[in-house]
Every structure is written in C-alpha cells, then in structure tokens.
Design an enzyme around this catalytic site. Structure first.
Site, mmCIF file in Angstrom:
data_model
loop_
_atom_site.group_PDB
_atom_site.id
_atom_site.type_symbol
_atom_site.label_atom_id
_atom_site.label_comp_id
_atom_site.label_asym_id
_atom_site.label_seq_id
_atom_site.Cartn_x
_atom_site.Cartn_y
_atom_site.Cartn_z
ATOM 1 N N CYS A 1 -6.705 18.326 -37.622
ATOM 2 C CA CYS A 1 -6.024 17.038 -37.706
ATOM 3 C C CYS A 1 -6.984 15.935 -38.204
ATOM 4 O O CYS A 1 -7.395 15.989 -39.348
ATOM 5 C CB CYS A 1 -5.364 16.721 -36.360
ATOM 6 S SG CYS A 1 -3.946 15.648 -36.567
ATOM 7 N N HIS B 1 -2.870 20.789 -34.311
ATOM 8 C CA HIS B 1 -3.764 20.989 -33.158
ATOM 9 C C HIS B 1 -3.553 22.395 -32.587
ATOM 10 O O HIS B 1 -2.626 22.602 -31.799
ATOM 11 C CB HIS B 1 -3.432 19.990 -32.052
ATOM 12 C CG HIS B 1 -3.809 18.584 -32.353
ATOM 13 N ND1 HIS B 1 -4.960 17.991 -31.897
ATOM 14 C CD2 HIS B 1 -3.174 17.638 -33.081
ATOM 15 C CE1 HIS B 1 -5.023 16.748 -32.314
ATOM 16 N NE2 HIS B 1 -3.944 16.505 -33.036
ATOM 17 N N GLU C 1 -5.534 23.703 -30.456
ATOM 18 C CA GLU C 1 -6.099 23.669 -29.090
ATOM 19 C C GLU C 1 -5.101 23.163 -28.061
ATOM 20 O O GLU C 1 -5.349 23.240 -26.868
ATOM 21 C CB GLU C 1 -7.396 22.830 -29.071
ATOM 22 C CG GLU C 1 -7.215 21.323 -29.036
ATOM 23 C CD GLU C 1 -6.729 20.713 -30.339
ATOM 24 O OE1 GLU C 1 -6.461 21.449 -31.305
ATOM 25 O OE2 GLU C 1 -6.597 19.477 -30.387
HETATM 26 N N1 GLN Z 1 -3.404 10.077 -37.537
HETATM 27 C C1 GLN Z 1 -4.757 10.377 -37.139
HETATM 28 C C2 GLN Z 1 -5.736 9.921 -38.207
HETATM 29 O O1 GLN Z 1 -5.361 9.490 -39.221
HETATM 30 C C3 GLN Z 1 -4.923 11.856 -36.881
HETATM 31 C C4 GLN Z 1 -4.079 12.264 -35.698
HETATM 32 C C5 GLN Z 1 -4.594 13.429 -34.942
HETATM 33 O O2 GLN Z 1 -5.752 13.838 -35.054
HETATM 34 N N2 GLN Z 1 -3.731 13.936 -34.097
HETATM 35 O O3 GLN Z 1 -6.903 10.000 -38.012
#
Ligand code: GLN
Length: 192
Positions: A79, A171, A173
């Site tokens: 992410c 994610h 995890e």
């Molecule tokens: N929207 C977040 C970002 O731009 C990432 C979100 C996440 O890691 N769940 O950094």
C-alpha cells in the site's frame, strides 16, 4: 533463521511483525542505516506515504535504504509502501520516495476509507486465491517491461514484482493468510 526488517516509521508495523513471527522469521524494526546490514529483507508497511517519505528524508535513511535496495536487498512494499517504491506517482512529482520500481501509481484511486474492501485474488504461482484488504489503496496505472504482474483486480495490476522488489496495492498483513509473507521471506529473499 531469517531476519526480516520492517520500516519502523509509521503504519501497520505490528501486523507485519505478527505475520512474520507466525511463519518463523525474526523481525527487526528498521530505524537507522546500520539496521539495514542486519536483515535479509525489508517490508515497507502501509500507512501514509507522504509522512513516511518525509521522515525517511529527515532521518537520513532515504539514501542508505535506496542504495541497499538497488544493491539487491529484497523489499516488499504494501500500500503506502508500494507508493514509496514507485518511480512515478500521478500528479505528485515532488513526493519524497525511494522511486526504484518501474511502475506508475495513482494514490487513493480505490476510494476513501469508507470504500475499503476485502477480496480474493488469483495470484500467479499460488493454487488457492489469497485474501486482500484494500484501504485507500493506490492503483497501478502502468508498469515497465521488467515488471511481472502476479495478480490483477478489475484489469489493474495489484501485485507486481521487479527483480528483488515486490509491491502490493493492498494489505496482506490484515488477513489471516500468511502466504505472501512466506513467499517474500523464503522464496524472494531466499532466491537472491
Ligand atoms: N492512501 C495512503 C497513501 O497515499 C495509503 C493507504 C494505505 O497504506 N492503506 O499513502
């Protein structure tokens, strides 16, 4: 025993640690350049990529981390961690990042926190679908030729690999399935 580092700045750090322990790895929260010499691979957790990127710069860890990854240290960005690895971020040329992976990402492209969802993904090389949690997730808009697409969701790649670098929009995890952590710790980190 393998030691997998987790970038210890911000985000879903404990959840990754729990997964890694479950599969028999030691973990280390990476805070300094010295820590990079003690690990077999590193996870960049989800969280907020702007704050993680800024703190990487301020702490002086950005350059040593970039060098270690360029030299082949296995990395798994999830992410926000994937955003930090991306060479290009749509509309955000100046965001601090590691910028080594040949992908273009669009932040928050799967919607807001309220649009979070869980789905099962068919992942190349895995016999069963794997669960994935998407939270304000970045979408991969394009990939370079060296990037292998391991899983897609609605015709966009969501799990990709380029040499020693693995990145997921989601994610892993936050599920009860440790298969991707196992793949990262024992196959990717073991094969390089
Ligand atoms: N929207 C977040 C970002 O731009 C990432 C979100 C996440 O890691 N769940 O950094």
């Amino acid at each position: 025993m393998k030691t997998i580092g987790i970038l210890g700045i911000q985000g879903a750090i404990e959840e990754h640690e729990a997964m890694l322990r479950k599969i028999g790895c030691k973990t280390l929260r990476v805070a300094t350049a010295k820590d990079l010499g003690k690990i077999n691979g590193i996870i960049l957790p989800g969280g907020e990529s702007t704050s993680i990127g800024k703190q990487l710069e301020w702490s002086g860890l950005m350059n040593p981390l970039r060098q270690a990854l360029s030299a082949g240290l296995p990395v798994f960005g999830t992410c926000a961690g994937m955003i930090l690895l991306a060479k290009e971020i749509e509309g955000k040329k100046s965001q601090n990042r590691i910028g080594l992976m040949d992908i273009t990402v669009k932040r928050n492209a799967y919607g807001s926190q309220l649009d979070s969802f869980v789905t099962d993904l068919n992942v190349s090389g895995f016999p069963e679908p794997l669960p994935a949690v998407f939270i304000r997730a970045p979408r991969i808009e394009s990939c370079g030729e060296e990037v292998e697409i391991l899983a897609s969701y609605k015709s966009h790649p969501v799990l990709v690999r380029e040499r020693n670098m693995l990145a997921a929009s989601f994610h892993p995890e936050l599920t009860d399935c440790a298969e991707l952590h196992r793949y990262f710790a024992f196959q990717l980190s073991g094969s390089l």
